[in-house]
Design a protein around this motif. Structure first.
Motif, PDB file in Angstrom:
ATOM      1  N   ARG A 246      -5.787 -10.901   3.512  1.00 49.36           N
ATOM      2  CA  ARG A 246      -6.267  -9.535   3.700  1.00 49.36           C
ATOM      3  C   ARG A 246      -6.424  -8.846   2.351  1.00 49.36           C
ATOM      4  O   ARG A 246      -5.535  -8.930   1.495  1.00 49.36           O
ATOM      5  CB  ARG A 246      -5.307  -8.732   4.581  1.00 49.36           C
TER       6      ARG A 246
ATOM      7  N   SER B  13      -3.245   0.025  -4.981  1.00 49.71           N
ATOM      8  CA  SER B  13      -4.555   0.392  -4.452  1.00 49.71           C
ATOM      9  C   SER B  13      -5.538  -0.761  -4.460  1.00 49.71           C
ATOM     10  O   SER B  13      -6.634  -0.646  -3.892  1.00 49.71           O
ATOM     11  CB  SER B  13      -5.132   1.565  -5.252  1.00 49.71           C
ATOM     12  N   THR B  14      -5.214  -1.860  -5.113  1.00 49.45           N
ATOM     13  CA  THR B  14      -6.079  -3.030  -5.157  1.00 49.45           C
ATOM     14  C   THR B  14      -5.227  -4.242  -4.838  1.00 49.45           C
ATOM     15  O   THR B  14      -4.406  -4.655  -5.664  1.00 49.45           O
ATOM     16  CB  THR B  14      -6.735  -3.194  -6.547  1.00 49.45           C
TER      17      THR B  14
ATOM     18  N   ASP C 270     -11.598  -4.657   1.764  1.00 51.80           N
ATOM     19  CA  ASP C 270     -10.973  -3.902   2.854  1.00 51.80           C
ATOM     20  C   ASP C 270     -11.052  -4.604   4.203  1.00 51.80           C
ATOM     21  O   ASP C 270     -11.149  -3.950   5.242  1.00 51.80           O
ATOM     22  CB  ASP C 270     -11.596  -2.506   2.973  1.00 51.80           C
ATOM     23  N   ARG C 271     -11.015  -5.913   4.187  1.00 52.23           N
ATOM     24  CA  ARG C 271     -10.989  -6.647   5.453  1.00 52.23           C
ATOM     25  C   ARG C 271     -10.118  -7.891   5.289  1.00 52.23           C
ATOM     26  O   ARG C 271      -9.671  -8.232   4.202  1.00 52.23           O
ATOM     27  CB  ARG C 271     -12.405  -7.027   5.915  1.00 52.23           C
TER      28      ARG C 271
ATOM     29  N   ARG D  90       0.834  -1.199   0.000  1.00 53.44           N
ATOM     30  CA  ARG D  90       0.000   0.000   0.000  1.00 53.44           C
ATOM     31  C   ARG D  90       0.873   1.254   0.000  1.00 53.44           C
ATOM     32  O   ARG D  90       0.576   2.236  -0.693  1.00 53.44           O
ATOM     33  CB  ARG D  90      -0.926  -0.013   1.213  1.00 53.44           C
TER      34      ARG D  90
ATOM     35  N   ILE E 152      -7.257  -5.215   0.297  1.00 53.99           N
ATOM     36  CA  ILE E 152      -7.384  -3.762   0.302  1.00 53.99           C
ATOM     37  C   ILE E 152      -8.230  -3.381  -0.899  1.00 53.99           C
ATOM     38  O   ILE E 152      -7.900  -3.720  -2.036  1.00 53.99           O
ATOM     39  CB  ILE E 152      -6.021  -3.066   0.230  1.00 53.99           C
ATOM     40  N   ALA E 153      -9.330  -2.693  -0.623  1.00 59.25           N
ATOM     41  CA  ALA E 153     -10.301  -2.314  -1.654  1.00 59.25           C
ATOM     42  C   ALA E 153     -10.886  -3.570  -2.302  1.00 59.25           C
ATOM     43  O   ALA E 153     -10.801  -4.675  -1.759  1.00 59.25           O
ATOM     44  CB  ALA E 153      -9.665  -1.378  -2.678  1.00 59.25           C
TER      45      ALA E 153
END
Length: 332
Positions: A212, A202-203, A244-245, A197, A214-215
């Protein structure tokens, strides 16, 4: 140009081929038309890192950076390395000038011990040693270690005997030892996510035993993650959406000391026994560290108490399959 690089939708997938595989050693990098892939081993399991990126050189640089960082974490947290920081702590009972990562992870472990009424306890390593020695002996009694040996071992267990400060870690009880196997995978996953990140990805979906996201995916849809069935190789209990989890799954069947499966790697720190409350416990949470620790602790806790913990933790959900096969979901 920098702003464009930081906002470009890009994807990385770090895939571990076996649950429970965290730390990377050895390996090689290969380039294909679609991605840059790193393949190596993680404590005996085969692991791969796949990065999809418009800049091949940048993708290779990120692969190496992630690998080096996780190797450094292994030097801190691995029980299998005699020169690791955790092995030194377990031998001597003290660790002077611990790394910032060791302090951060141990403080997190103690926080989750408090949150779960002691169900999550990093000091259960003596119980592992007790059962490993018992069941590796000639003709071990199927009922497990004697009551006397169990009581002697339990005297070494208890998270209140682990003292952590920025400049020192100490084990107060004679014979005490710690394990971070119920939280270190999640921590390593989060560290890799932070690196990626911070590099503008961003993905992102990271899987190093714990997962995990992200986005969402590059097309805007959620990541689809299958939860493994502990009793049937290659099968799934269900598939969930992640945006995002993080998600982590714990099952007693992951490691059994005896063929009957009465004794496994999950220890109740109060009784020293392995409960058979659930076939599998999955936790969805904002970070992989939290998901990892809570899935371990929840495997030892009654459903009513799990519901209480989840209710006060934003973005956290527990998905249980009970010993008799019922599915239960707690949290949003």
């Amino acid at each position: 140009m920098l702003k464009q690089e930081l906002t470009r939708r890009r994807m990385i997938v770090i895939a571990a081929s076996a649950a429970g595989s965290t730390f990377l050693t050895g390996g090689r990098v290969a380039a294909t038309d679609e991605s840059v892939r790193w393949r190596g081993s993680a404590l005996g399991a085969q692991v791969s890192i796949d990065i999809h990126h418009s800049d091949r050189a940048e993708a290779q640089r990120l692969v190496y950076r992630c690998v080096l960082d996780v190797r450094r974490l292994e030097q801190q947290f691995s029980l299998y390395r005699t020169d690791s920081a955790i092995s030194k702590l377990n031998r001597t009972g003290i660790l002077v000038s611990p790394s910032t990562e060791m302090v951060a992870l141990l403080k997190s472990a103690l926080r989750f011990a408090s949150v779960t009424d002691g169900a999550f306890d990093p000091t259960v390593q003596p119980l592992w040693q007790l059962y490993a020695e018992h069941f590796s002996s000639d003709e071990p009694h199927p009922a497990g270690p004697s009551a006397q040996k169990l009581a002697e071992t339990l005297a070494k267990v208890g998270h209140s005997g682990l003292l952590v400060s920025d400049d020192r870690v100490a084990l107060v009880k004679p014979g005490a030892a710690i394990t971070l196997n119920g939280i270190a995978q999640g921590y390593a996953t989060d560290r890799v996510v932070d690196i990626l990140r911070g590099s503008g990805l961003s993905t992102t979906l990271v899987n190093m035993g714990e997962i995990r996201a992200i986005a969402a995916r590059p097309d805007g849809t959620p990541w689809r993650v299958g939860l493994a069935d502990p009793d049937e190789a290659g099968a799934l209990t269900e598939t969930i959406d992640l945006v995002d989890r993080a998600v982590a799954t714990t099952a007693g069947a992951g490691f059994r000391f005896d063929t009957a499966g009465r004794f496994n790697h999950l220890f109740n720190p109060r009784t020293g026994r392995s409960p058979a409350l659930y076939r599998t416990v999955s936790v969805i949470a904002p970070t992989a560290t939290e998901a990892d620790a809570l899935s371990t602790a929840f495997s030892l806790m009654p459903a009513s108490r799990i519901a209480d913990v989840v209710a006060v933790r934003s973005g956290t959900q527990a998905r249980l399959i009970t010993a008799d096969g019922r599915s239960c979901v707690y949290g949003a």
